[in-house]
Design an enzyme around this catalytic site. Structure first.
Site, PDB file in Angstrom:
ATOM      1  CG  ASP A 215      -1.699   1.236   1.406  1.00  0.00           C
ATOM      2  OD1 ASP A 215      -2.424   1.593   0.467  1.00  0.00           O
ATOM      3  OD2 ASP A 215      -1.594   1.872   2.475  1.00  0.00           O
TER       4      ASP A 215
ATOM      5  CG  ASP B 179      -1.517   7.918   0.249  1.00  0.00           C
ATOM      6  OD1 ASP B 179      -0.368   8.305  -0.023  1.00  0.00           O
ATOM      7  OD2 ASP B 179      -2.509   8.206  -0.450  1.00  0.00           O
TER       8      ASP B 179
END
Length: 208
Positions: free
Chosen positions: A10, A12
């Site tokens: 991932d 952010d």
């Protein structure tokens, strides 16, 4: 056939410390529609933008909603203050180029802009919000990344910070480690920081 390990990140909150930026942008976006920023941001954390719009402003034109969000986020890429988490650059540089990817609910051009500003190395594959019809917590984004890398789900390690991402990786049949902040329920392992997880990620990626 020799099994190889792949790492799917991932962005952010996992590699990039941009949580406050996202919160600020969603609050500004909500203000344009006369909505409560905290409520809208709470929805946005769980869904892709198009799904957020359908929930909080179902009578508004989703294209116009998205255009405003893009305007705010593109401006943040150019002028916002944010950075990579400690250890991120060294971790990504230490991974085989064809064995890792980014799986994000953001958009690729924005991710590339942030990575270029912070000096993080980019992988050959980014699965973004525009690439899938279902976002996290659906397994679709992670399954797409595995398919494009030529990997079996069981050979993939997902690195996430958010509940929806953890659920997405687990639903895809992958090993999931959570990093940063509080431990995410369901993750196979949790590390208090990305820097703490980094040597373990590199060790797993180097295993045949």
């Amino acid at each position: 056939m020799i099994s190889r390990n792949f790492v799917l990140f991932d962005v952010d909150g996992t590699l990039m410390d941009a949580v406050e930026n996202q919160r600020r942008m969603w609050h500004e976006w909500a203000g344009r529609y006369g909505l409560d920023g905290d409520e809208v941001y709470g929805v946005a954390l769980r869904t892709r933008p198009v799904e957020t719009f359908a929930t909080v402003v179902p009578d508004e034109d989703p294209d116009e909603c998205l255009a405003l969000l893009h305007e705010l986020e593109d401006e943040d890429v150019r002028t916002g203050s944010y950075g990579a988490f400690e250890g991120a650059a060294e971790l990504l540089a230490g991974l085989p180029e064809d064995r890792w990817a980014l799986v994000t609910s953001n958009y690729e051009h924005r991710v590339r802009g942030r990575f270029e500003r912070t000096g993080l190395p980019l992988p050959g594959l980014i699965v973004d919000a525009a690439a899938v019809t279902e976002g996290k917590p659906s397994p679709v984004p992670y399954l797409m990344a595995a398919e494009k890398l030529g990997a079996e789900p069981a050979d993939c390690l997902v690195i996430e910070d958010a509940p929806s991402g953890v659920r997405s990786g687990l639903a895809a049949g992958m090993t999931v480690w959570s990093v940063n902040g509080t431990s995410e329920v369901g993750a196979h392992r949790h590390f208090a920081s990305l820097a703490e997880a980094a040597p373990h990620i590199l060790e797993r990626a180097s295993m045949a």
